[in-house]
Design a protein around this motif. Structure first.
Motif, mmCIF file in Angstrom:
data_model
loop_
_atom_site.group_PDB
_atom_site.id
_atom_site.type_symbol
_atom_site.label_atom_id
_atom_site.label_comp_id
_atom_site.label_asym_id
_atom_site.label_seq_id
_atom_site.Cartn_x
_atom_site.Cartn_y
_atom_site.Cartn_z
ATOM 1 N N ALA A 284 0.914 -1.016 -0.001
ATOM 2 C CA ALA A 284 -0.100 0.004 0.001
ATOM 3 C C ALA A 284 0.867 1.281 -0.062
ATOM 4 O O ALA A 284 1.634 1.182 0.805
ATOM 5 C CB ALA A 284 -0.976 -0.009 1.205
ATOM 6 N N PRO A 285 0.744 2.126 -0.898
ATOM 7 C CA PRO A 285 1.514 3.229 -0.960
ATOM 8 C C PRO A 285 1.160 4.111 0.372
ATOM 9 O O PRO A 285 0.183 4.229 0.892
ATOM 10 C CB PRO A 285 1.063 4.021 -2.294
ATOM 11 N N ALA A 286 2.212 4.885 0.740
ATOM 12 C CA ALA A 286 2.227 5.705 1.987
ATOM 13 C C ALA A 286 1.572 7.055 1.613
ATOM 14 O O ALA A 286 1.576 7.794 0.698
ATOM 15 C CB ALA A 286 3.736 6.116 2.213
ATOM 16 N N ARG A 287 0.481 7.023 2.525
ATOM 17 C CA ARG A 287 -0.539 8.473 2.378
ATOM 18 C C ARG A 287 -0.907 8.801 3.566
ATOM 19 O O ARG A 287 -1.902 8.308 4.270
ATOM 20 C CB ARG A 287 -1.657 7.969 1.587
ATOM 21 N N PRO A 288 -0.210 9.867 4.260
ATOM 22 C CA PRO A 288 -0.255 10.356 5.589
ATOM 23 C C PRO A 288 -1.985 10.736 5.885
ATOM 24 O O PRO A 288 -2.365 11.390 4.797
ATOM 25 C CB PRO A 288 0.519 11.291 5.883
ATOM 26 N N MET A 289 -2.706 10.559 6.800
ATOM 27 C CA MET A 289 -4.047 11.068 6.941
ATOM 28 C C MET A 289 -3.911 12.675 7.171
ATOM 29 O O MET A 289 -2.998 13.092 8.044
ATOM 30 C CB MET A 289 -4.607 10.385 8.143
ATOM 31 N N ASP A 290 -4.519 13.296 6.258
ATOM 32 C CA ASP A 290 -4.703 14.880 6.735
ATOM 33 C C ASP A 290 -5.826 15.172 7.821
ATOM 34 O O ASP A 290 -6.281 14.105 8.031
ATOM 35 C CB ASP A 290 -5.149 15.318 5.169
ATOM 36 N N GLU A 291 -5.884 16.214 7.837
ATOM 37 C CA GLU A 291 -7.036 16.893 8.812
ATOM 38 C C GLU A 291 -8.363 16.308 8.410
ATOM 39 O O GLU A 291 -8.599 16.575 7.014
ATOM 40 C CB GLU A 291 -6.877 18.371 9.108
ATOM 41 N N LEU A 292 -9.124 15.700 9.428
ATOM 42 C CA LEU A 292 -10.325 15.268 9.185
ATOM 43 C C LEU A 292 -11.262 16.404 9.119
ATOM 44 O O LEU A 292 -12.155 16.616 10.318
ATOM 45 C CB LEU A 292 -10.883 14.258 9.984
ATOM 46 N N ALA A 293 -11.566 17.189 8.055
ATOM 47 C CA ALA A 293 -12.337 18.258 8.085
ATOM 48 C C ALA A 293 -13.844 18.094 8.791
ATOM 49 O O ALA A 293 -14.413 18.928 9.294
ATOM 50 C CB ALA A 293 -12.335 19.106 7.022
ATOM 51 N N ALA A 294 -14.349 17.035 8.043
ATOM 52 C CA ALA A 294 -15.766 16.669 8.261
ATOM 53 C C ALA A 294 -15.942 15.393 8.147
ATOM 54 O O ALA A 294 -16.146 14.616 6.852
ATOM 55 C CB ALA A 294 -16.756 17.534 7.274
ATOM 56 N N LEU A 295 -16.058 14.530 9.150
ATOM 57 C CA LEU A 295 -16.396 13.100 9.027
ATOM 58 C C LEU A 295 -17.975 13.130 8.706
ATOM 59 O O LEU A 295 -18.670 13.836 9.120
ATOM 60 C CB LEU A 295 -16.269 12.270 10.239
ATOM 61 N N PRO A 296 -18.437 11.743 8.274
ATOM 62 C CA PRO A 296 -19.744 11.818 7.820
ATOM 63 C C PRO A 296 -20.552 11.832 9.136
ATOM 64 O O PRO A 296 -20.156 10.931 10.040
ATOM 65 C CB PRO A 296 -19.715 10.570 7.030
ATOM 66 N N LEU A 297 -21.937 12.363 9.095
ATOM 67 C CA LEU A 297 -22.633 12.449 10.236
ATOM 68 C C LEU A 297 -23.507 11.135 10.256
ATOM 69 O O LEU A 297 -24.288 11.213 9.140
ATOM 70 C CB LEU A 297 -23.657 13.777 10.344
#
Length: 503
Positions: A284-297
Motif C-alpha cells: 500500500a502506498p504511503a499516504r499520511p492522513m490529513d486533517e479530517l475536516a468533516a467526518l460523515p454524520l
C-alpha cells in the motif's frame, strides 16, 4: 344426552390431529427496546412523522418493521475517498470469506428447493432389456425339460406423491426457507464486516503513515539538535552531558519509528488478506492522513430501527423461525404418512411388443405407514426441537443486547474523541509556541538544553496524539456504521456483493 355420531365427529377428530402435529404459531419474543440511545446524537435522518409515536414521558419511538433486506447502500462513499472506494470494490470481488458465504447461500437455497420438491409428485421412467433362461421348475415343467433363453424388454412410467396430511412437508419447507434466510443474513453480515474491516484497515494505515511522518520530522529535528549540540560542545559552550542527551533522544525516536513500521507492515498484510491477495505481493502506498475536516454524520435513528437493519439480528430471527418449523416436522412423525403411487407400462419379448396393448401392465396403490413403538425416539426428537427453539430465542435476545451495546459504545467513543480532539488542538497551539520560544532562548544562550528538549518532546507527543485521534475517529465512525447495520442510502442502490450473490 344427545351424542355426536361418528360421521359428525370425524372432522373434529381430524382437526385435533392436525393441530397436534402442526408447527406451533411463531411468536416474536419480547425484548427490552429503549426509547432512545443514551448517547444519541442529533441527526438529520430522523424517521418520518407518520412513523414516529410519542410516549407519555415525551420520548419518541416507532415500531420495528422487517427491513434487513433493504439495500445497505455504499456508505463508504460518504468519506469521499476514491482510494477507499477502489479498495472496497476490490475486496468485494476477491475476498474468500465472502466467497464462502456466497456458496453457503447457494447451498441453503438449493436445500430449500429440495424441500419444496416434496410438494410435487415424483415422476420417473424406467427402460429395461434382459436375456434370461429360467429353470424348468420355475415354469412348472418336468425336470430336464429344455427351456430356451428369452429376451424381455420393458418400459415403465411411475409416479408417487406424499399427501401432506399432518404438515410434515409444509413444516420442512418452512424450515428450509428460514435456513436460507439465515444464510442470506449471514452473507450480508459478512459483506458488511468485510467492507468495515477494509475501511478500518485503510484508515489505520493512513494514521500510521501520518504518525510515521510526524516521527520522521522529529528525527530530523533531533539530528539537527545533535549537530548543533555537538558543535557547541566542540566550541566549549556546553558540556558533554547535553551531547549524550541529544544522542539518546535521537536513538529513542528512531526506535519509535521502527516500531511504527512494524505496525504498518502487519496492518498492510491484514489489508492484503481482505483484498484476497498474498501478503508478499501487496504494497500500500504511503499516504499520511490529513486533517479530517468533516467526518460523515451517522444517523443513528431510533433503537427500534436497529432490529430492522442489523443482519446478525435478522439471521437470529430466521433461525428462530426455522427452529419453530422443525417442531412441526418432529410432531408429524407421530402420525401416519400417506403415500399414493401409480405405475404403468409394457413388457414384451421384443421392443415392438412392449408397445402393444396386450403387453400393458399397471398398478395403483396407497400406503399408510405409522409408527407403533420406537422406544421414545419421536418424543425425544420433539423435546430436542423445542429446546432448539429455546436456544434460538436466547441467541436472538443476546444479539439484540449486543447490538444496542455496540451502538452505545461507538456513539460514546465518537463524542469523547471529538472532545479530545478539541483539547488536543488547543494543546498543539500551545506546544508549538512553547517549542519556538525554547529554541530561541537556547540559541540565545538564555535557556538550557533540557528545557528545549522537554518543549520539543511535548510538541512531538501532542502532534502524535492529534494524528492518532484523527485515525481513531475515522475507525470509530466506521465501527458505528457497522453497529447500525450498514448504510442509509435511498432504496434502489444495491451493494456489489449482494448483486453478485443474486447472479
Amino acid at each position: 344426552m344427545k351424542t355426536m355420531s361418528p360421521l359428525a365427529a370425524a372432522p373434529l377428530l381430524a382437526a385435533l390431529l392436525l393441530s397436534a402435529c402442526a408447527a406451533p404459531e411463531f411468536r416474536q419474543p419480547e425484548v427490552d427496546v429503549p426509547t432512545a440511545f443514551r448517547e444519541q446524537q442529533t441527526s438529520a435522518a430522523s424517521p418520518g412523522a407518520d412513523e414516529v409515536r410519542r410516549a407519555a414521558d415525551g420520548t419518541t419511538w416507532k415500531p420495528a418493521r422487517p427491513a434487513e433486506a433493504q439495500p445497505r447502500g455504499e456508505w463508504w462513499r460518504s468519506f469521499h475517498d476514491a482510494s477507499l472506494d477502489a479498495l472496497i470494490a476490490e475486496a468485494t470481488a476477491a475476498n474468500q470469506t465472502l466467497a464462502v458465504a456466497t456458496a453457503r447461500v447457494k447451498q441453503a437455497r438449493a436445500i430449500a428447493g429440495i424441500a419444496q420438491a416434496d410438494r410435487a409428485p415424483q415422476v420417473g421412467v424406467a427402460l429395461g432389456a434382459e436375456r434370461a433362461r429360467l429353470s424348468p421348475l420355475e415354469l412348472n415343467l418336468p425336470p430336464g425339460t429344455a427351456v430356451a433363453p428369452a429376451n424381455v424388454y420393458s418400459a415403465r412410467l411411475s409416479a408417487s406423491y406424499e399427501v401432506d396430511l399432518f404438515g410434515r412437508v409444509s413444516s420442512n419447507v418452512a424450515a428450509a426457507r428460514a435456513d436460507a434466510g439465515t444464510a442470506e443474513a449471514s452473507f450480508r453480515s459478512v459483506l458488511l464486516s468485510l467492507q468495515a474491516d477494509v475501511a478500518q484497515a485503510y484508515f489505520r494505515l493512513r494514521a500510521l503513515d501520518a504518525d510515521l511522518a510526524t516521527v520522521a520530522r522529529t528525527v530530523a529535528l533531533r539530528e539537527e539538535s545533535l549537530r548543533i549540540t555537538s558543535r557547541r560542545f566542540q566550541e566549549g559552550d556546553i558540556g558533554e552531558f547535553d551531547v549524550l542527551r541529544a544522542k539518546t533522544e535521537l536513538a529513542t525516536t528512531r526506535a519509535e519509528a521502527i516500531g511504527l513500521q512494524r505496525q504498518r507492515a502487519t496492518t498492510e498484510h491484514a489489508l492484503a488478506v481482505l483484498l484476497g491477495k498474498p501478503a508478499a505481493s501487496y504494497s500500500a502506498p504511503a499516504r499520511p492522513m490529513d486533517e479530517l475536516a468533516a467526518l460523515p454524520l451517522i444517523p443513528a435513528g431510533l433503537p427500534s430501527s436497529l432490529l430492522e437493519r442489523r443482519p446478525d439480528i435478522a439471521g437470529a430471527q430466521q433461525a428462530m423461525e426455522a427452529a419453530n418449523a422443525r417442531i412441526g416436522v418432529a410432531r408429524s412423525a407421530m402420525f401416519p404418512a400417506l403415500t399414493l403411487s401409480t405405475a404403468g407400462g409394457g413388457i414384451g419379448t421384443s421392443p415392438a411388443d412392449v408397445l402393444k396393448w396386450s403387453s400393458r401392465s399397471w398398478l395403483l396403490g396407497a400406503a399408510l405407514a405409522a409408527p407403533l413403538f420406537d422406544g421414545g425416539r419421536i418424543r425425544s426428537n420433539i423435546t430436542r426441537s423445542q429446546a432448539a427453539l429455546e436456544e434460538a430465542v436466547g441467541s436472538y435476545r443476546q444479539s439484540v443486547l449486543q447490538a444496542f451495546a455496540e451502538v452505545e459504545d461507538d456513539l460514546a467513543s465518537l463524542r469523547i474523541l471529538a472532545e479530545q480532539s478539541d483539547e488536543i488542538a488547543q494543546a498543539q497551539t500551545a506546544a508549538r509556541r512553547s517549542a519556538d520560544l525554547a529554541q530561541k532562548l537556547y540559541d540565545a544562550g538564555r535557556g538550557s538544553y533540557l528545557e528545549l528538549l522537554d518543549a520539543q518532546r511535548n510538541l512531538a507527543t501532542v502532534e502524535r496524539n492529534a494524528v492518532q485521534l484523527r485515525g481513531e475517529r475515522a475507525v470509530t465512525t466506521v465501527a458505528l456504521i457497522r453497529a447500525l447495520g450498514g448504510g442509509w442510502d435511498a432504496p434502489g442502490a444495491v451493494a456489489n456483493g449482494e448483486q453478485g450473490m443474486r447472479n
